[in-house]
Design an enzyme around this catalytic site. Sequence first.
Site, short mmCIF file in Angstrom:
data_model
loop_
_atom_site.label_atom_id
_atom_site.label_comp_id
_atom_site.label_asym_id
_atom_site.label_seq_id
_atom_site.Cartn_x
_atom_site.Cartn_y
_atom_site.Cartn_z
N SER A 25 0.84 -1.20 0.00
CA SER A 25 0.00 0.00 0.00
C SER A 25 0.88 1.24 0.00
CB SER A 25 -0.90 0.03 1.23
OG SER A 25 -0.08 0.05 2.39
N THR A 57 -1.85 1.08 -6.27
CA THR A 57 -1.95 0.45 -4.96
C THR A 57 -3.17 1.05 -4.28
OG1 THR A 57 -0.70 -0.16 -2.97
CG2 THR A 57 -0.37 2.08 -3.80
N TYR A 58 -3.25 0.94 -2.96
CA TYR A 58 -4.35 1.55 -2.21
C TYR A 58 -3.76 2.34 -1.06
CZ TYR A 58 -3.59 -2.25 1.08
OH TYR A 58 -3.01 -3.12 1.97
N GLY A 73 5.46 -2.65 0.96
CA GLY A 73 5.43 -3.90 0.21
C GLY A 73 6.20 -3.79 -1.09
#
Length: 127
Positions: A25, A57-58, A73
């Site tokens: 994220s 991503t978020y 990540g």
Amino acid sequence: MFRTMLGGKIHRATVTEADLNYVGSITVDQDLLDAAGIYPNEKVAIVNNNNGERFETYTIAGKRGSGVICLNGAAARLVQKSDIVIIMSYVQLSEPEIAAHEPKVVLVDGNNKIRDIISYEPPHTVL
């Protein structure tokens, strides 16, 4: 018919951290998310101005006022601390909604503090 339009953008934020071992994220100062109209867990596109990488991503909400921009990540391999990134969210709008839509563009300084919020981008202008 729906069109995908820019919803919110954090322009030229400075990466403060990259954490390869965290679940994926991007952690973003909650003040910046609010200003851009981006929600926690919302899908975002990211452009790294230093190396040209583009990825999705978020978001995870970071501490308010911290200026944190941390790629987590696998995305941590695509940036380095101090890289300049653009964080963008998109919205789906119907044809009638498009004319009234104004994206929120958040301009930040080198410490990721809000400098200005605009709803347009002048053509051929360095912000």
